[in-house]
Design a protein around this motif. Structure first.
Motif, PDB file in Angstrom:
ATOM      1  N   THR A 130      67.360  78.268 -91.878  1.00  0.00           N
ATOM      2  CA  THR A 130      66.343  78.001 -92.894  1.00  0.00           C
ATOM      3  C   THR A 130      66.999  77.304 -94.088  1.00  0.00           C
ATOM      4  O   THR A 130      68.099  77.674 -94.490  1.00  0.00           O
ATOM      5  CB  THR A 130      65.727  79.334 -93.369  1.00  0.00           C
ATOM      6  OG1 THR A 130      65.198  80.012 -92.242  1.00  0.00           O
ATOM      7  CG2 THR A 130      64.642  79.096 -94.398  1.00  0.00           C
ATOM      8  N   PRO A 131      66.334  76.312 -94.675  1.00  0.00           N
ATOM      9  CA  PRO A 131      66.909  75.666 -95.862  1.00  0.00           C
ATOM     10  C   PRO A 131      67.204  76.699 -96.949  1.00  0.00           C
ATOM     11  O   PRO A 131      66.460  77.659 -97.125  1.00  0.00           O
ATOM     12  CB  PRO A 131      65.806  74.705 -96.310  1.00  0.00           C
ATOM     13  CG  PRO A 131      65.046  74.404 -95.064  1.00  0.00           C
ATOM     14  CD  PRO A 131      65.067  75.696 -94.283  1.00  0.00           C
ATOM     15  N   LEU A 132      68.313  76.468 -97.670  1.00  0.00           N
ATOM     16  CA  LEU A 132      68.675  77.407 -98.720  1.00  0.00           C
ATOM     17  C   LEU A 132      69.583  76.756 -99.743  1.00  0.00           C
ATOM     18  O   LEU A 132      70.294  75.797 -99.440  1.00  0.00           O
ATOM     19  CB  LEU A 132      69.318  78.654 -98.096  1.00  0.00           C
ATOM     20  CG  LEU A 132      70.798  78.864 -98.152  1.00  0.00           C
ATOM     21  CD1 LEU A 132      71.009  80.077 -99.052  1.00  0.00           C
ATOM     22  CD2 LEU A 132      71.379  79.223 -96.792  1.00  0.00           C
ATOM     23  N   ILE A 133      69.518  77.294-100.947  1.00  0.00           N
ATOM     24  CA  ILE A 133      70.443  76.957-102.017  1.00  0.00           C
ATOM     25  C   ILE A 133      70.882  78.283-102.605  1.00  0.00           C
ATOM     26  O   ILE A 133      70.045  79.137-102.895  1.00  0.00           O
ATOM     27  CB  ILE A 133      69.783  76.098-103.116  1.00  0.00           C
ATOM     28  CG1 ILE A 133      69.361  74.750-102.551  1.00  0.00           C
ATOM     29  CG2 ILE A 133      70.736  75.918-104.300  1.00  0.00           C
ATOM     30  CD1 ILE A 133      68.606  73.877-103.533  1.00  0.00           C
ATOM     31  N   CYS A 134      72.208  78.470-102.747  1.00  0.00           N
ATOM     32  CA  CYS A 134      72.684  79.726-103.330  1.00  0.00           C
ATOM     33  C   CYS A 134      74.001  79.510-104.061  1.00  0.00           C
ATOM     34  O   CYS A 134      74.737  78.570-103.782  1.00  0.00           O
ATOM     35  CB  CYS A 134      72.825  80.814-102.270  1.00  0.00           C
ATOM     36  SG  CYS A 134      74.069  80.511-101.023  1.00  0.00           S
ATOM     37  N   ALA A 135      74.251  80.399-105.006  1.00  0.00           N
ATOM     38  CA  ALA A 135      75.519  80.394-105.741  1.00  0.00           C
ATOM     39  C   ALA A 135      76.574  81.088-104.899  1.00  0.00           C
ATOM     40  O   ALA A 135      76.278  82.020-104.151  1.00  0.00           O
ATOM     41  CB  ALA A 135      75.343  81.112-107.076  1.00  0.00           C
ATOM     42  N   LEU A 136      77.810  80.621-105.026  1.00  0.00           N
ATOM     43  CA  LEU A 136      78.926  81.192-104.273  1.00  0.00           C
ATOM     44  C   LEU A 136      79.905  81.900-105.196  1.00  0.00           C
ATOM     45  O   LEU A 136      80.083  81.498-106.344  1.00  0.00           O
ATOM     46  CB  LEU A 136      79.672  80.091-103.512  1.00  0.00           C
ATOM     47  CG  LEU A 136      78.871  79.302-102.487  1.00  0.00           C
ATOM     48  CD1 LEU A 136      79.744  78.224-101.860  1.00  0.00           C
ATOM     49  CD2 LEU A 136      78.292  80.215-101.430  1.00  0.00           C
ATOM     50  N   LYS A 137      80.543  82.912-104.661  1.00  0.00           N
ATOM     51  CA  LYS A 137      81.645  83.587-105.345  1.00  0.00           C
ATOM     52  C   LYS A 137      82.946  82.910-104.945  1.00  0.00           C
ATOM     53  O   LYS A 137      82.991  82.139-103.985  1.00  0.00           O
ATOM     54  CB  LYS A 137      81.728  85.054-104.904  1.00  0.00           C
ATOM     55  CG  LYS A 137      80.706  85.962-105.501  1.00  0.00           C
ATOM     56  CD  LYS A 137      81.032  87.380-105.071  1.00  0.00           C
ATOM     57  CE  LYS A 137      80.155  88.384-105.754  1.00  0.00           C
ATOM     58  NZ  LYS A 137      80.502  89.753-105.354  1.00  0.00           N
ATOM     59  N   ASP A 195      75.427  87.211-103.436  1.00  0.00           N
ATOM     60  CA  ASP A 195      74.839  88.434-102.900  1.00  0.00           C
ATOM     61  C   ASP A 195      75.605  89.021-101.726  1.00  0.00           C
ATOM     62  O   ASP A 195      75.205  90.039-101.175  1.00  0.00           O
ATOM     63  CB  ASP A 195      73.393  88.173-102.469  1.00  0.00           C
ATOM     64  CG  ASP A 195      72.486  87.844-103.633  1.00  0.00           C
ATOM     65  OD1 ASP A 195      72.812  88.231-104.772  1.00  0.00           O
ATOM     66  OD2 ASP A 195      71.455  87.193-103.418  1.00  0.00           O
ATOM     67  N   GLY A 196      76.677  88.363-101.276  1.00  0.00           N
ATOM     68  CA  GLY A 196      77.468  88.868-100.156  1.00  0.00           C
ATOM     69  C   GLY A 196      77.777  87.779 -99.150  1.00  0.00           C
ATOM     70  O   GLY A 196      77.439  86.612 -99.334  1.00  0.00           O
ATOM     71  N   ALA A 197      78.423  88.185 -98.062  1.00  0.00           N
ATOM     72  CA  ALA A 197      78.820  87.237 -97.021  1.00  0.00           C
ATOM     73  C   ALA A 197      77.583  86.626 -96.361  1.00  0.00           C
ATOM     74  O   ALA A 197      76.563  87.280 -96.199  1.00  0.00           O
ATOM     75  CB  ALA A 197      79.676  87.940 -95.983  1.00  0.00           C
TER      76      ALA A 197
END
Length: 140
Positions: free
Chosen positions: A41-48, A31-33
């Motif tokens: 905050t805890p998080l899990i995200c996909a990276l480019k 979704d961006g930088a």
């Protein structure tokens, strides 16, 4: 009082490419930088595909280390950050001449297609082929 740190690990299937306690890091999510500071905050995200910048008072070059991360997943919880990626390289280990040559080859291939749809199809076909090859190798 001691400052909070983030334990950042960047891991490929072959090895741990980077591990250090850092003050902050920045990377490129789908979704961006994104920037992560202690107690985020805890998080899990996909990276480019992109560059991850790790900042620490003990690093050289303005306290930053740059690591290429070829997509993957970021997980952050309790000041523990893990980036799982297929390929990662420390900026200092990259052969810049080879990187420029690869850039020129890719640019020429994309320029060879006149229509935008052809470029998109070529990019999509390449991504699918890589995914298939990867899945085939992992399935053995």
């Amino acid at each position: 009082m001691k400052k909070n740190k983030i334990n950042l690990k960047i891991i490929t299937q072959q090895k741990v490419v980077f591990e250090d306690n850092v003050d902050a890091f920045y990377t490129t999510a789908e979704d961006g930088a994104i920037g992560i500071l202690p107690n985020h905050t805890p998080l899990i995200c996909a990276l480019k595909v992109g560059v991850t910048k790790a900042i620490s008072d003990k690093n050289k070059n303005d306290n930053a280390v740059f690591i290429t991360t070829m997509g993957g997943i970021l997980q952050f919880k309790d000041n523990q950050a893990v980036i799982l990626t297929d390929l990662a390289e420390l900026g200092d280990d990259i052969d810049e001449t080879r990187a420029h040559a690869a850039y020129e080859r890719a640019k020429a291939k994309l320029a060879a297609h006149a229509e935008k749809n052809e470029i998109l199809r070529a990019q999509f076909a390449l991504a699918k082929a890589i995914a298939r090859i990867t899945a085939a190798k992992r399935g053995r």
